[in-house]
Design a protein around this motif. Structure first.
Motif, PDB file in Angstrom:
ATOM      1  N   ALA A 334       0.825  -1.212   0.000  1.00  0.00           N
ATOM      2  CA  ALA A 334       0.000   0.000   0.000  1.00  0.00           C
ATOM      3  C   ALA A 334       0.856   1.257   0.000  1.00  0.00           C
ATOM      4  O   ALA A 334       0.525   2.250  -0.654  1.00  0.00           O
ATOM      5  CB  ALA A 334      -0.929  -0.004   1.213  1.00  0.00           C
ATOM      6  N   GLY A 335       1.981   1.234   0.722  1.00  0.00           N
ATOM      7  CA  GLY A 335       2.853   2.403   0.765  1.00  0.00           C
ATOM      8  C   GLY A 335       3.462   2.710  -0.583  1.00  0.00           C
ATOM      9  O   GLY A 335       3.482   3.862  -1.036  1.00  0.00           O
ATOM     10  N   GLU A 336       3.958   1.676  -1.249  1.00  0.00           N
ATOM     11  CA  GLU A 336       4.551   1.867  -2.577  1.00  0.00           C
ATOM     12  C   GLU A 336       3.502   2.375  -3.560  1.00  0.00           C
ATOM     13  O   GLU A 336       3.754   3.316  -4.337  1.00  0.00           O
ATOM     14  CB  GLU A 336       5.140   0.550  -3.079  1.00  0.00           C
ATOM     15  CG  GLU A 336       5.801   0.679  -4.454  1.00  0.00           C
ATOM     16  CD  GLU A 336       5.908  -0.629  -5.199  1.00  0.00           C
ATOM     17  OE1 GLU A 336       6.696  -0.681  -6.152  1.00  0.00           O
ATOM     18  OE2 GLU A 336       5.188  -1.591  -4.842  1.00  0.00           O
ATOM     19  N   ALA A 337       2.328   1.755  -3.549  1.00  0.00           N
ATOM     20  CA  ALA A 337       1.275   2.173  -4.474  1.00  0.00           C
ATOM     21  C   ALA A 337       0.868   3.618  -4.221  1.00  0.00           C
ATOM     22  O   ALA A 337       0.614   4.382  -5.165  1.00  0.00           O
ATOM     23  CB  ALA A 337       0.063   1.248  -4.324  1.00  0.00           C
ATOM     24  N   ALA A 338       0.848   4.032  -2.954  1.00  0.00           N
ATOM     25  CA  ALA A 338       0.435   5.393  -2.616  1.00  0.00           C
ATOM     26  C   ALA A 338       1.437   6.424  -3.123  1.00  0.00           C
ATOM     27  O   ALA A 338       1.055   7.426  -3.745  1.00  0.00           O
ATOM     28  CB  ALA A 338       0.267   5.518  -1.099  1.00  0.00           C
ATOM     29  N   ILE A 339       2.723   6.190  -2.876  1.00  0.00           N
ATOM     30  CA  ILE A 339       3.720   7.177  -3.313  1.00  0.00           C
ATOM     31  C   ILE A 339       3.833   7.196  -4.835  1.00  0.00           C
ATOM     32  O   ILE A 339       4.042   8.247  -5.443  1.00  0.00           O
ATOM     33  CB  ILE A 339       5.098   6.917  -2.653  1.00  0.00           C
ATOM     34  CG1 ILE A 339       6.059   8.068  -2.955  1.00  0.00           C
ATOM     35  CG2 ILE A 339       5.681   5.588  -3.091  1.00  0.00           C
ATOM     36  CD1 ILE A 339       5.601   9.437  -2.469  1.00  0.00           C
ATOM     37  N   ASP A 340       3.663   6.040  -5.476  1.00  0.00           N
ATOM     38  CA  ASP A 340       3.701   6.012  -6.946  1.00  0.00           C
ATOM     39  C   ASP A 340       2.559   6.828  -7.536  1.00  0.00           C
ATOM     40  O   ASP A 340       2.733   7.548  -8.528  1.00  0.00           O
ATOM     41  CB  ASP A 340       3.634   4.571  -7.457  1.00  0.00           C
ATOM     42  CG  ASP A 340       4.947   3.822  -7.248  1.00  0.00           C
ATOM     43  OD1 ASP A 340       5.949   4.479  -6.884  1.00  0.00           O
ATOM     44  OD2 ASP A 340       4.965   2.592  -7.444  1.00  0.00           O
ATOM     45  N   ALA A 341       1.365   6.724  -6.928  1.00  0.00           N
ATOM     46  CA  ALA A 341       0.213   7.493  -7.421  1.00  0.00           C
ATOM     47  C   ALA A 341       0.434   8.984  -7.206  1.00  0.00           C
ATOM     48  O   ALA A 341       0.115   9.808  -8.078  1.00  0.00           O
ATOM     49  CB  ALA A 341      -1.057   7.033  -6.706  1.00  0.00           C
ATOM     50  N   ALA A 342       0.999   9.366  -6.052  1.00  0.00           N
ATOM     51  CA  ALA A 342       1.264  10.772  -5.783  1.00  0.00           C
ATOM     52  C   ALA A 342       2.313  11.326  -6.738  1.00  0.00           C
ATOM     53  O   ALA A 342       2.175  12.444  -7.265  1.00  0.00           O
ATOM     54  CB  ALA A 342       1.721  10.947  -4.337  1.00  0.00           C
ATOM     55  N   MET A 343       3.374  10.560  -6.994  1.00  0.00           N
ATOM     56  CA  MET A 343       4.421  11.022  -7.910  1.00  0.00           C
ATOM     57  C   MET A 343       3.905  11.127  -9.340  1.00  0.00           C
ATOM     58  O   MET A 343       4.317  12.020 -10.091  1.00  0.00           O
ATOM     59  CB  MET A 343       5.616  10.065  -7.845  1.00  0.00           C
ATOM     60  CG  MET A 343       6.389  10.150  -6.525  1.00  0.00           C
ATOM     61  SD  MET A 343       7.774   8.993  -6.413  1.00  0.00           S
ATOM     62  CE  MET A 343       8.896   9.729  -7.612  1.00  0.00           C
TER      63      MET A 343
END
Length: 422
Positions: A334-343
């Motif tokens: 979930a953390g990786e997916a969240a930062i990827d979406a924000a970037m």
């Protein structure tokens, strides 16, 4: 008599003698049918060293009665190819030549493109070989004019007949009988890692050090283990194997298979690549376990620090602990997916100004201070108060979605209860 390497001396001269590669050289194999048909297209042979690529090129040359020129891309240049072209059409090469270009990945783009003019007129048939994935290292224009065949690593069963031929050859060479203990042939075949050349090198070493008796030269299993130690490792820190092992390690941890993860860790450690193992394990803790078990990150960091402090071979112990912990832990990306979406939003230009109440009030010029309107969460119950944090253009945007694991679901329930009350 000039010395001739054993691997060259026992090199097969027919397709029937080639070990392994039944998927392309078996009775109905496509490459076999092409060779037997006599019309050879431009070919790219892709696979590990010692699996028969050069051998098959030699057989093709004999089958087609065309001169075979060998070049290695690590040392060859286009001028070498032009020298070969100069002989085409003469009595030495009336019907053209076969050019076997080993390690084609070492030719740069300009050099590979220069091959095209020689491939187009049909006077040169290119057989290129590479240990790297040709779809990454060979340029499209060359690939589109060639047929790619993958040579797969040989099994121990594939290599055993070659080991026996090698022993027979050494016996004939010296006129002495070859006497070997049970298990010698199978051990060398297994320890060579699917590389016949490595197996032959080990045999020559064993033969030169074998005890001479009245009956012949005696080869012991103990000596075989010493001669072939660690040779089963296929590992190049700059090549595909490096990235394949690291990928397999992470995917095994992600797939919660501790046994497979330990296997790939062992391959890295036997090759002495402690740095890559530590880095990939640390990445996996953050990427694949992450918020499902946040303490894993600090535990794995401690294991990695311990491994780097003590070095190999002791480093294997904390790293094994880390790998088993991660493989058996709950998983969340979930953390990786969240930062990827924000970037992705930032890269796409979806940003906007910071809300006024989030700006640094100390940045206002003296005498031009403005009311900020920031609400300090610690002054409110449960240390939370509703206010806008995202830029106006992104209000309502959600990047983080709670994972289904126990830890993240507990956090979700906690905040839902607090925020719903407000």
């Amino acid at each position: 008599m000039d010395y001739r390497p054993l691997a060259d001396e026992i090199r097969p001269t027919t397709l029937e003698e080639v070990v392994g590669q039944r998927h392309i050289l078996g009775e109905n194999g496509l490459l076999r049918r092409i060779i037997e048909g006599g019309t050879i297209p431009n070919l790219i042979f892709y696979g590990p060293s010692g699996t028969g690529k050069t051998t098959v090129a030699n057989i093709i040359a004999r089958r087609t009665n065309r001169p075979l020129h060998r070049l290695n891309a690590t040392t060859a240049s286009i001028s070498d190819i032009k020298d070969i072209m100069a002989g085409i059409g003469t009595l030495l090469a009336p019907d053209g030549v076969l050019l076997y270009l080993d390690e084609i990945q070492y030719f740069n783009k300009k050099q590979q493109q220069s091959l095209l003019e020689f491939m187009e007129n049909g006077k040169i048939t290119l057989i290129a070989s590479t240990t790297e994935n040709p779809y990454f290292y060979v340029y499209n224009a060359v690939l589109s004019r060639s047929t790619v065949f993958e040579f797969k690593p040989l099994t121990a069963e594939d290599v055993e007949p070659a080991v026996r031929r090698g022993l027979d050859c050494l016996s004939r060479r010296t006129g002495e009988a070859a006497l070997w203990e049970e298990g010698v042939v199978s051990h060398i075949a297994a320890a060579c890692g699917g590389d016949v050349r490595k197996a032959m090198n080990a045999l020559e070493l064993l033969w030169s050090g074998a005890r001479r008796t009245a009956e012949g030269r005696r080869i012991t299993l103990e000596d075989a283990k010493l001669a072939a130690q660690r040779s089963a490792m296929r590992y190049d820190r700059e090549g595909d194997d490096h990235y394949d092992i690291l990928s397999a390690l992470q995917k095994s941890i992600r797939g919660s298979d501790p046994d497979a993860a330990l296997h790939y860790l062992a391959r890295l450690l036997v090759a002495g690549d402690l740095v890559s193992a530590c880095r990939r394990i640390m990445v996996t803790a953050c990427e694949d376990v992450g918020l499902a078990y946040p303490q894993a990150i600090s535990i794995v960091k401690a294991c990695v620090d311990a491994a780097n402090m003590v070095g190999l071979p002791e480093a294997r112990i904390p790293l094994a602990d880390a790998v088993i912990l991660l493989a058996t832990a709950p998983k969340s990306n979930a953390g990786e997916a969240a930062i990827d979406a924000a970037m992705a939003d930032v890269k796409a230009g979806r940003t906007g100004d910071y809300p006024r109440h989030l700006q640094n009030k100390h940045a206002d010029s003296a005498g031009q201070e403005r009311e900020q309107g920031y609400l300090y969460p610690h002054n409110f119950p449960h240390h939370w108060v509703k206010q806008q944090y995202l830029p106006d253009a992104l209000v309502g945007r959600t990047y983080y979605h709670y994972g289904e694991n126990k830890t993240e679901q507990a956090a979700k329930r906690y905040w839902e209860e607090i925020k719903d009350k407000r």
